[in-house]
Scaffold this motif. Structure first.
Motif, PDB file in Angstrom:
ATOM      1  N   SER A 168       1.063  -1.350  -0.145  1.00 34.37           N
ATOM      2  CA  SER A 168      -0.079  -0.016   0.071  1.00 34.37           C
ATOM      3  C   SER A 168       0.851   1.288   0.283  1.00 34.37           C
ATOM      4  O   SER A 168       0.317   2.475  -0.544  1.00 34.37           O
ATOM      5  N   GLN A 169       2.345   1.294   1.038  1.00 39.68           N
ATOM      6  CA  GLN A 169       3.283   1.973   0.421  1.00 39.68           C
ATOM      7  C   GLN A 169       3.311   2.671  -0.573  1.00 39.68           C
ATOM      8  O   GLN A 169       3.499   3.366  -1.076  1.00 39.68           O
TER       9      GLN A 169
ATOM     10  N   THR B 283       0.283   0.807  -9.657  1.00 38.53           N
ATOM     11  CA  THR B 283      -1.010   0.648  -9.107  1.00 38.53           C
ATOM     12  C   THR B 283      -1.217  -0.889  -8.821  1.00 38.53           C
ATOM     13  O   THR B 283      -0.759  -1.725  -8.515  1.00 38.53           O
ATOM     14  N   TRP B 284      -2.238  -0.862  -8.486  1.00 42.58           N
ATOM     15  CA  TRP B 284      -3.025  -2.016  -7.905  1.00 42.58           C
ATOM     16  C   TRP B 284      -3.307  -2.898  -8.623  1.00 42.58           C
ATOM     17  O   TRP B 284      -2.834  -3.947  -8.133  1.00 42.58           O
TER      18      TRP B 284
ATOM     19  N   VAL C  59       1.977   1.777  -3.799  1.00 38.87           N
ATOM     20  CA  VAL C  59       1.228   2.358  -4.839  1.00 38.87           C
ATOM     21  C   VAL C  59       0.839   4.143  -4.000  1.00 38.87           C
ATOM     22  O   VAL C  59      -0.015   4.860  -4.687  1.00 38.87           O
ATOM     23  N   LYS C  60       0.537   4.525  -2.935  1.00 38.08           N
ATOM     24  CA  LYS C  60       0.288   5.900  -2.451  1.00 38.08           C
ATOM     25  C   LYS C  60       1.491   6.820  -2.886  1.00 38.08           C
ATOM     26  O   LYS C  60       1.401   7.650  -3.014  1.00 38.08           O
ATOM     27  N   ALA C  61       2.589   6.026  -3.300  1.00 40.83           N
ATOM     28  CA  ALA C  61       3.694   6.511  -3.970  1.00 40.83           C
ATOM     29  C   ALA C  61       3.777   6.853  -5.400  1.00 40.83           C
ATOM     30  O   ALA C  61       4.850   7.563  -6.005  1.00 40.83           O
ATOM     31  N   LYS C  62       2.457   5.806  -5.107  1.00 42.04           N
ATOM     32  CA  LYS C  62       2.733   6.487  -6.983  1.00 42.04           C
ATOM     33  C   LYS C  62       3.470   5.245  -7.887  1.00 42.04           C
ATOM     34  O   LYS C  62       3.982   5.527  -9.105  1.00 42.04           O
TER      35      LYS C  62
END
Length: 130
Positions: A24-25, A33-34, A27-30
């Motif tokens: 998830s880190q 993607t999921w 994905v948050k940092a772009k």
């Protein structure tokens, strides 16, 4: 009509993400993607070596070590404590509490001199009917 039931692989992927919180880190940092993670997980499987970097096993071990280290740290701090200095501080705190109690007692009227609690406060300007 569309159903709200999800595919079993999606549920398995959610469990996988819970065990690998660093995903998830990312994905948050772009960085990814999921969808990309899901495709890699689906193709490579859960046991692939590439997922080891996303596990949070080390921090869980550190948390359990920190929990077990509390008692020895407490014992070490008790050994280092100066008993005379502790007694001095406790005496000062005790006398401060006593002074505060005396100050409060000066402002609270005492009702232990034989007056009953039903009498209440006497009015200094009591007028009587004739």
């Amino acid at each position: 009509m569309a159903t709200n039931q999800k595919h079993p692989s999606i549920e398995k992927f959610k469990d996988f993400v819970k065990r690998h919180p660093k995903l998830s880190q990312e994905v948050k940092a772009k960085k990814k993607t999921w969808q990309e993670f899901f495709e890699e997980w689906y193709l490579l499987g859960e046991e692939d070596e590439s997922w080891k970097s996303f596990r949070d096993d080390q921090t869980q071990e550190d948390k359990t070590e920190k929990k077990t280290d509390v008692i020895p740290q407490l014992l070490q701090s008790l050994k280092k404590m100066d008993v005379n200095q502790m007694q001095y501080h406790l005496t000062n705190v005790n006398s401060a509490i006593g002074n505060i109690q005396q100050l409060i007692q000066q402002f609270i009227p005492s009702s232990t001199k034989g007056s009953s609690p039903t009498q209440g406060v006497k009015n200094p300007f009591s007028f009587r009917k004739d």
